[in-house]
Design an enzyme around this catalytic site. Sequence first.
Site, PDB file in Angstrom:
ATOM      1  N   HIS A 240     -21.003-109.348  12.280  1.00 18.36           N
ATOM      2  CA  HIS A 240     -21.113-110.285  13.410  1.00 18.36           C
ATOM      3  C   HIS A 240     -19.781-110.973  13.724  1.00 18.36           C
ATOM      4  O   HIS A 240     -19.016-111.320  12.847  1.00 18.36           O
ATOM      5  CB  HIS A 240     -22.200-111.334  13.145  1.00 18.36           C
ATOM      6  N   ASN A 241     -19.531-111.115  15.021  1.00 16.26           N
ATOM      7  CA  ASN A 241     -18.353-111.811  15.553  1.00 16.26           C
ATOM      8  C   ASN A 241     -17.029-111.141  15.222  1.00 16.26           C
ATOM      9  O   ASN A 241     -15.963-111.747  15.359  1.00 16.26           O
ATOM     10  CB  ASN A 241     -18.327-113.268  15.105  1.00 16.26           C
TER      11      ASN A 241
END
Length: 347
Positions: A240-241
């Site tokens: 994520h991210n």
Amino acid sequence: MEFTAKQIAQFVQGTVEGDENAIVNTFSKIEEGRKGAITFLSNPKYTHFIYDTEASVVLVDENLHLERETKATLIRVKNAYECVARLLQMYDSMKPRKSGIDSLAFVSPTAKIGENCYIGAFAYIGDGVVIGEGCQIYPHATIYDNAVLGNNCLIYPNVSIYHDCHLGNNVTIHSGSVIGADGFGFAPSADGYDKIPQIGIVTIEDNVEIGANTCVDRATMGSTFVRKGVKLDNLIQVAHNVEVGANTVIASQTGIAGSAKVGEWCMFGGQVGVAGHISIAPQTQVGAQAGIISGIKKPGQVIIGSPAWDAKGFMKSAAMFRRLPDIYQQLNTLQKELEELKQQQKS
């Protein structure tokens, strides 16, 4: 389809040596050449195959020196490897494309499907999905609510694209890959771990190709980014991210932890591990099985090892490491000799 050596030479801007009317209709490896096939030679260690190959046409670098004549017609070009890639792309583009929506596919009434698309049997297209022109969605692919695909995307069987994710134009995703599954976010509590909802999305830009069984997780907030021109191999985890910079290539079994930033034009070997919340400078080359635990600030470095560091230094240390048993034995011998000298001085 059939092409002559002359036609191929015109396409790749090369020079024919031999029969310019030699006809080819398929590709082959140089060691498995057969009549009617075109092959190439770019690696010098395979040069000996060129004298006996049965291929009709061989692409070679313009500066290649041969010791004797060949049976095959040669096309000399600046870079044989690049030229065969262009020919394969042309060949692939000529394959017939399917079109239409299979009667066994499910397409939500609120989805918007562009012109000249194909949606195979048992594919699922959710509410509010937007699919651009010329996309190919193969059987059992699943595109969840409000996802957006650009033009000419190629989605192979059993791909899952979660809700709200965005794909650009000319994106290829191979079988079994998952785009937009939850990022690995959990907060420790007295009772165990509380899940942190992952409310962000994944953004995949133009001309990206993602191999089979690769996962790109959705952001906790905001977006995970795979920038334009990125090529991801099979079995890769992008957390994520994360942001993967434009035109970066990453080999199989690499894992990139959350919020890491990878610069443009980087090259990762297989089984590389990247720690979270670090940045890797553009044009970094990372050897296989490297472990990157801190940021790389200087562009263009070649690194390897775990923890990863300068490749030259790593090689020197590896050479020294192999000598450690001999060095250890020498130290023991020197220590014994020193003790004997001390005893002689005392006496």
